[in-house]
Design an enzyme around this catalytic site. Structure first.
Site, PDB file in Angstrom:
ATOM      1  N   ASP A 282       0.866  -1.185   0.000  1.00 39.45           N
ATOM      2  CA  ASP A 282       0.000   0.000   0.000  1.00 39.45           C
ATOM      3  C   ASP A 282       0.907   1.240   0.000  1.00 39.45           C
ATOM      4  O   ASP A 282       2.122   1.162   0.207  1.00 39.45           O
ATOM      5  CB  ASP A 282      -0.966  -0.018   1.194  1.00 39.45           C
ATOM      6  CG  ASP A 282      -2.181   0.891   0.945  1.00 39.45           C
ATOM      7  OD1 ASP A 282      -2.144   1.698  -0.007  1.00 39.45           O
ATOM      8  OD2 ASP A 282      -3.169   0.794   1.699  1.00 39.45           O
TER       9      ASP A 282
HETATM   10  C1  NOJ Z   1      -4.108   3.948   0.109  1.00 45.22           C
HETATM   11  C2  NOJ Z   1      -5.266   3.054   0.411  1.00 45.22           C
HETATM   12  O1  NOJ Z   1      -5.078   2.432   1.671  1.00 45.22           O
HETATM   13  C3  NOJ Z   1      -5.499   1.979  -0.639  1.00 45.22           C
HETATM   14  O2  NOJ Z   1      -6.698   1.316  -0.370  1.00 45.22           O
HETATM   15  C4  NOJ Z   1      -5.526   2.587  -2.005  1.00 45.22           C
HETATM   16  O3  NOJ Z   1      -5.736   1.571  -2.957  1.00 45.22           O
HETATM   17  C5  NOJ Z   1      -4.216   3.304  -2.257  1.00 45.22           C
HETATM   18  N1  NOJ Z   1      -4.047   4.367  -1.273  1.00 45.22           N
HETATM   19  C6  NOJ Z   1      -4.155   3.896  -3.673  1.00 45.22           C
HETATM   20  O4  NOJ Z   1      -5.085   4.881  -3.834  1.00 45.22           O
END
Ligand code: NOJ
Length: 763
Positions: A282
């Site tokens: 992430d």
């Molecule tokens: C952070 C988030 O936790 C995740 O769910 C998301 O896919 C990513 N950012 C990209 O936007």
């Protein structure tokens, strides 16, 4: 030669140039193709493939294209048009090996058209509706040149304080796992290489929804039994359904961050479950290993992550900067890097990008003139799905459905809030294209002037909430806040309601209040809205409360004040029309809660499938030493699985085909459900099981089967559910999944609380 053949020849020629020496492409040749390409890559090119970069911020298009052409980026996310993605793919085609880029985006519950938020979709308990939403959103996103979605989000959550509970499918393992499978199957379709499909990258592996205190990004401390029994199955379901990607959670698990968790990423995901796709960290998670306190610097973070099996790093520099040095010093091996690159190339292969890098980008001359053109939306699908997600929580004195010729006063800060209709993570959805409740009601009636409107209250006057929302979206707060006093707003609402036959109050949360990093300590309606409901109640007119929110709210007092309550979540682009369909009875509500509504935040976590305990709550005097709060009524405000209809259903007793279940046999549970009301309607018949005495305490009940049935007035249907040994298995003290001989209770009902019972024995 027809157009399709011509395209084939063009693509074929292009491929021959790009991959002249590679084994020919075709699913059977994937491994050979990837191995051949890998063997021709330099270390820098390999590391480039592991970098997934966010569009925006410092990364201007020019800079990104230069990096791509130099082979230093494998994929990007957050660009949402073909015209945006094409130059990046062109840049990849200028790189030495012409390895195609892929383009990802968070397509969670819609792309241009927004469907209801995921928690709402789950409330439909309708796999056809969920499939339709996933297929439609995918087709829209693929038509905008997007190859991968960061979804579905399948984190079980039993904590409404967590803002991201809106993004998942609720509290229950069986329901969420079923939806997880349907989502992946409908995002990827027969193949993620199809031009109107994408690759699904499920998330957030693992247990993100169980963070302590509902505080976003916090830790998870959980027994292995609970993990395997309750929280891991939905991720497993996405793997079994063939998800090509898996995004790794930001939290730690029993002290070890998921991003550096070799046990989770290797032993569970790859070895036990046989996952063959690409893993993605992430946002910034590798760098955050320092803050987790498991890496002293980025170099160590990169080492831990690559060794754990994190293939792609999302928007952090650690891989790019440190993998070469780590390899040189022998702290990681060439195989560590190659394994990760192999998965990235494999995913691109599976997305069909080696066969045609422009598969979803197409030709410039075919680009839509206006990406937000009305003709690109799928309004009929969005309305159809949205109305199936609405949950009728209360309806006394047949307040609903409303009459179309009634004089309606529509009041409330969310009655005409186009932005909030879209909900959290609304991808490329455009607020001005969404139908608010005000529009929806006026669209539905012959004389729109009979629907009067007043805001009645600002959504909140709480400084902390206002500051929080303004931090992300100052314009929203500016536009949404009326500078007049609370009393002036209420007075205006009362004036609007003076001549009305009925009041509809649209209340709840701003969508930004149930989002990433949006945890709350209170689950109440903000006090401005509480005061509004109290004032509207005092008019003595029938009062319908329409809730718009992304989490269970503690609305005990307001639900007492209202005559009818309809939970509408954030219902998407067509939300206003869908809600009007239900309010006027053009659609009979059939949604059921996918998550328990507590009476107060102090009860959290409150979920129906809790373990049996030695002193369960027994009604009686306060000091009776059973499990209870002395300062509140016990149990939920609304239980899991609850939801009313404009008709009534009655259930017969449960009958079982046998009182004994052999290991290879089945017991069929039957129940007759009858529509005893006056209109046709759908309901969800739910079957729960309880293991009466086992080697470990087991849940008081667990959902194992359900079916949504439509019945005309007076019509009845006998439903049968086959119970087999697999339904009775659980992870025992040795973490072996097994069913233990003995007595089981079958419970069937229209919610998780009000059930009919029968028992049988597993031999
Ligand atoms: C952070 C988030 O936790 C995740 O769910 C998301 O896919 C990513 N950012 C990209 O936007």
């Amino acid at each position: 030669m027809n157009k399709l053949c011509l395209l084939g020849v063009v693509v074929g020629l292009a491929l021959q140039t790009a991959y002249a020496d590679s084994p020919s492409q075709g699913p059977q040749n994937k491994d050979a193709f990837v191995a051949d390409l890998l063997a021709r890559m330099t270390l820098d090119e390999k590391i480039g493939q592991l970098r997934l970069i966010a569009i925006g911020g410092e990364m201007t298009h020019q800079r990104i294209e230069a990096e791509i052409a130099a082979g230093r980026i494998g994929g990007t996310f957050n660009s949402v048009t073909r015209a945006d993605n094409r130059p990046m793919q062109d840049a990849a085609q200028r790189s030495r090996l012409k390895i195609p880029m892929f383009f990802a985006y968070d397509v969670i519950h819609g792309h241009r058209t927004q469907f209801p938020i995921s928690l709402g979709l789950a409330a439909s308990w309708d796999m056809d509706a969920i499939a339709l939403s996933a297929r439609t959103s995918t087709a829209e996103a693929a038509a905008d040149g997007i190859d991968m979605t960061f979804g579905p989000m399948v984190d079980i959550s039993r904590d409404p304080r967590w803002g991201r509970i809106s993004e998942g499918f609720g509290e229950d393992t069986h329901l969420v796992s079923k939806i997880a499978r349907v989502m992946v199957e409908n995002i990827q379709g027969p193949s993620p290489a199809n031009p109107d499909r994408m690759m699904a990258s499920a998330k957030h592996f693992a247990l993100y929804g169980a963070i302590e205190g509902g505080r976003d990004y916090n830790t998870v401390d959980m027994s292995p039994q609970r993990m395997f029994q309750d929280y891991l199955p939905p991720y497993r379901a996405t793997v079994d359904a063939g998800a090509g990607g898996m995004m790794v959670a930001l939290n730690s698990i029993n002290g070890v961050p998921a991003t550096s968790n070799t046990w989770l990423m290797q032993d569970v995901l790859r070895k036990q479950w046989g996952f063959k796709g690409v893993t993605i960290s992430d946002h910034g998670a590798i760098h955050e290993l320092i803050k987790h306190g498991v890496a002293s610097d980025d170099r160590e973070g990169a080492k831990l992550a690559i060794k754990a099996g994190i293939d792609m790093s999302m928007n952090d520099q650690a891989y790019g900067e440190h993998l070469p040095g780590l390899l040189k010093s022998g702290q990681i091996s060439q195989a560590d890097i190659d394994n990760a690159v192999r998965e990235v190339l494999g995913a691109k292969y599976d997305m069909g990008l080696f066969a045609n890098p422009y598969l979803r980008i197409g030709k410039a001359q075919d680009d839509p003139a206006d990406v937000n053109a009305e003709s690109r939306l799928h309004r009929a699908e969005a309305r159809d799905v949205a109305r199936r997600t609405l949950v009728l929580l209360k309806n006394q004195k047949q307040t609903l459905p409303l009459k179309k010729d009634a004089r309606i006063a529509l009041i409330g800060p969310l009655a005409d809030a186009p932005d909030d209709m879209l909900g959290s993570w609304s991808a490329a959805g455009v607020a001005t294209q969404s139908v608010t409740l005000l529009n929806g009601l006026r669209n539905a009636v012959a004389d729109p002037a009979k629907v009067t409107y007043a805001k009645g209250a600002n959504l909140t006057d709480d400084r902390a909430t206002l500051d929080f929302i303004a931090h992300f979206n100052p314009e929203h707060v500016k536009q949404a806040i009326d500078p007049r006093s609370g009393q002036a707003l209420i007075d205006e609402a009362l004036a609007a309601a003076r001549d009305a036959d009925v009041i509809v109050a649209a209340v709840g949360e701003w969508r930004g209040m149930t989002h990433e990093s949006a945890s709350r300590v209170a689950l109440d309606l903000p006090r401005t809205q509480q005061a509004l409901i109290t004032a509207l109640r005092a008019t003595g007119k029938p009062l319908v409360m329409v809730l718009m929110n992304g989490r269970p709210l503690t609305i005990g007092e307001q639900q007492r004040q209202a005559d009818a309550v309809l939970e509408t979540w954030y219902s998407g682009t067509e939300g206003g029309n869908a809600i009007a369909d239900v309010l006027f009875g053009d659609y009979n509500p059939s949604g059921k809660l996918p998550v328990t509504f507590p009476r107060s935040v102090g009860q959290v976590p409150l979920y129906y499938s809790h373990l049996s305990i030695g002193r369960p709550f027994t009604p009686g005097h306060p000091g009776n030493y059973s499990s209870q709060y002395f300062d509140s009524e016990q149990g939920p405000l609304y239980p899991f699985g609850y939801g009313l209809s404009y008709t009534d259903f009655s259930l017969s007793d449960v009958s079982l085909s046998s009182k004994r279940l052999s290991r290879d046999g089945k017991v069929t549970a039957s129940i007759n459900v009858r529509n005893v009301g006056k209109v046709a309607g759908e309901t969800v018949v739910q079957l729960y099981l309880r293991d009466v005495a086992a080697s470990m305490a087991r849940p008081v009940k667990e959902l194992k089967h359900f079916r949504k049935v439509m019945l005309k007035p007076g019509e009845s249907q006998t439903l049968t559910f086959d119970i087999v040994e697999g339904d009775l298995k659980f992870y025992n003290q040795q973490l072996v999944r097994a069913a233990e001989a003995g007595q089981f209770t079958v419970m069937i009902g229209l919610d998780s609380q009000d059930v009919k019972e029968a028992t049988f024995e597993l031999l």
